[in-house]
Design a protein around this motif. Sequence first.
Motif, PDB file in Angstrom:
ATOM      1  N   PRO A   7     -14.180 -12.772   1.940  1.00 62.03           N
ATOM      2  CA  PRO A   7     -14.079 -11.466   0.295  1.00 62.03           C
ATOM      3  C   PRO A   7     -14.083 -10.228   1.691  1.00 62.03           C
ATOM      4  O   PRO A   7     -14.576  -9.584   2.518  1.00 62.03           O
ATOM      5  N   HIS A   8     -12.859  -9.448   0.576  1.00 58.46           N
ATOM      6  CA  HIS A   8     -12.784  -8.220   0.944  1.00 58.46           C
ATOM      7  C   HIS A   8     -11.433  -7.407   0.255  1.00 58.46           C
ATOM      8  O   HIS A   8     -11.467  -8.116  -0.487  1.00 58.46           O
ATOM      9  N   LEU A   9     -11.875  -6.297  -0.121  1.00 53.32           N
ATOM     10  CA  LEU A   9     -10.959  -5.383  -1.752  1.00 53.32           C
ATOM     11  C   LEU A   9      -9.846  -5.249  -0.168  1.00 53.32           C
ATOM     12  O   LEU A   9      -9.969  -4.230   0.811  1.00 53.32           O
ATOM     13  N   HIS A  10      -8.836  -5.337  -0.548  1.00 56.52           N
ATOM     14  CA  HIS A  10      -7.138  -5.246   0.387  1.00 56.52           C
ATOM     15  C   HIS A  10      -6.344  -3.981  -1.055  1.00 56.52           C
ATOM     16  O   HIS A  10      -6.436  -3.848  -2.154  1.00 56.52           O
ATOM     17  N   ILE A  11      -6.103  -3.163  -0.039  1.00 53.65           N
ATOM     18  CA  ILE A  11      -5.429  -1.953  -1.269  1.00 53.65           C
ATOM     19  C   ILE A  11      -4.423  -1.261  -0.187  1.00 53.65           C
ATOM     20  O   ILE A  11      -4.445  -0.538   0.126  1.00 53.65           O
TER      21      ILE A  11
ATOM     22  N   ASN B 163      -4.213  -1.978  12.040  1.00 56.90           N
ATOM     23  CA  ASN B 163      -4.118  -2.115  11.128  1.00 56.90           C
ATOM     24  C   ASN B 163      -3.235  -3.581  11.237  1.00 56.90           C
ATOM     25  O   ASN B 163      -2.398  -3.600  11.365  1.00 56.90           O
ATOM     26  N   HIS B 164      -3.930  -4.845  10.824  1.00 53.20           N
ATOM     27  CA  HIS B 164      -3.101  -5.874  10.633  1.00 53.20           C
ATOM     28  C   HIS B 164      -1.279  -5.627   9.613  1.00 53.20           C
ATOM     29  O   HIS B 164      -0.796  -6.594  10.464  1.00 53.20           O
ATOM     30  N   HIS B 165      -2.172  -4.849   8.778  1.00 54.15           N
ATOM     31  CA  HIS B 165      -0.868  -5.040   7.923  1.00 54.15           C
ATOM     32  C   HIS B 165       0.683  -4.094   9.041  1.00 54.15           C
ATOM     33  O   HIS B 165       1.668  -3.647   7.688  1.00 54.15           O
ATOM     34  N   ALA B 166       0.171  -2.770  10.172  1.00 58.26           N
ATOM     35  CA  ALA B 166       1.076  -1.798   9.867  1.00 58.26           C
ATOM     36  C   ALA B 166       2.075  -2.261  10.754  1.00 58.26           C
ATOM     37  O   ALA B 166       3.463  -1.199  10.383  1.00 58.26           O
TER      38      ALA B 166
ATOM     39  N   ALA C 120      -5.018  -0.576   3.232  1.00 57.29           N
ATOM     40  CA  ALA C 120      -6.706  -1.019   4.491  1.00 57.29           C
ATOM     41  C   ALA C 120      -6.833  -2.504   3.780  1.00 57.29           C
ATOM     42  O   ALA C 120      -6.981  -2.647   2.529  1.00 57.29           O
ATOM     43  N   ASP C 121      -7.842  -2.795   4.077  1.00 55.00           N
ATOM     44  CA  ASP C 121      -8.805  -3.977   4.112  1.00 55.00           C
ATOM     45  C   ASP C 121     -10.119  -3.037   3.957  1.00 55.00           C
ATOM     46  O   ASP C 121     -10.717  -2.881   5.702  1.00 55.00           O
ATOM     47  N   ILE C 122     -10.899  -3.613   3.473  1.00 54.74           N
ATOM     48  CA  ILE C 122     -12.064  -2.946   3.313  1.00 54.74           C
ATOM     49  C   ILE C 122     -13.623  -4.296   3.087  1.00 54.74           C
ATOM     50  O   ILE C 122     -13.241  -4.910   2.190  1.00 54.74           O
TER      51      ILE C 122
HETATM   52 ZN   LIG Z   1      -4.741  -6.666   3.461  1.00 57.67          ZN
END
Ligand SMILES: [Zn+2]
Length: 300
Positions: free
Chosen positions: A267-271, A147-150, A159-161
């Motif tokens: 394109p992706h959803l970040h949440i 996870n690159h946000h970690a 999360a990126d979906i």
């Molecule tokens: Zn993200």
Amino acid sequence: VIFLIAVMLFVCFVFPLGYAWRVWRLHEPTLGTWALVVADASVIVALVLLVGRWDMAGYYTRYLLLAVFVAAVLWSFGKHKSRNLRADDAPLIRTRWTTLVSLILFGSALAYVLSGMLPPAQPRALGFPLKGGRFVVAQGGGNGLLNHHANHPLQRYAADITAVGSTGFRAAALLPERLDGYAIYGASVISPCNGPVVAARDDLPDLVPPRSDSENSAGNHVIIDCGGFNVELAHLQQGSVAVEVGAVLSVGSLIGTVGNSGNTTEPHLHIHAVDPQSGAGLPVAFDGRVPLRNRRFVNW
Ligand SMILES: [Zn+2]
């Protein structure tokens, strides 16, 4: 970006197939050295299968490669099973010390990856935020390999979906320049909780990869007060946001559609969820499942 994707795809295909080929052709003098070589190969293949971006390399490809590798191990075991466990004149450590070192190094890496997949304490319960497809977590998990946000405190559990089509790929090319070339583009984003909208924006343009807007990192987004914590949904499509600040949402109500606005590679959803008081990132679970890399959520 396109170079990194190409390298990742190369690793995803060549490592499992290469190690399957190596195991298939093994002629080890003893069952002991056979087990050592196979353990080393299995650890490396497991790492690739867990960390690889299988939304890009093919969601079903992953299982196919696993089946090929397992078949090679079984075939090779059949050839070696009647051999002695060890030879009296050649200790394991002397004949196969490089394999032993490799097993320790990659085994440690695998343990680290698995530690990032352990369920976090008290994840906030949310509904899955997308509808109308097969969705795959591209970035999610407890450490930087998954996870690159970690390593970002506020978005530690973000999360990126993405989505995959019927054949299991998130797009038909490495990095298509057409936004509708991505399976997730235009997918419906729905509310993951009950609560009021506290921020909403949808005036930013959808950018063609690899362009991105680092000044408006979230791009078009909606933030919902989910009762004690806030959830942000980012990179929405320009003009798609169907809710206004103050509107009270319930689980499943339409928020907008997935776009490619803000600081995004495709394109992706970040949440992510945050504690509004401390600003700390909070773990989440969608319908009881924590978003981990390569975990699939099918929601039609
Ligand atoms: Zn993200």
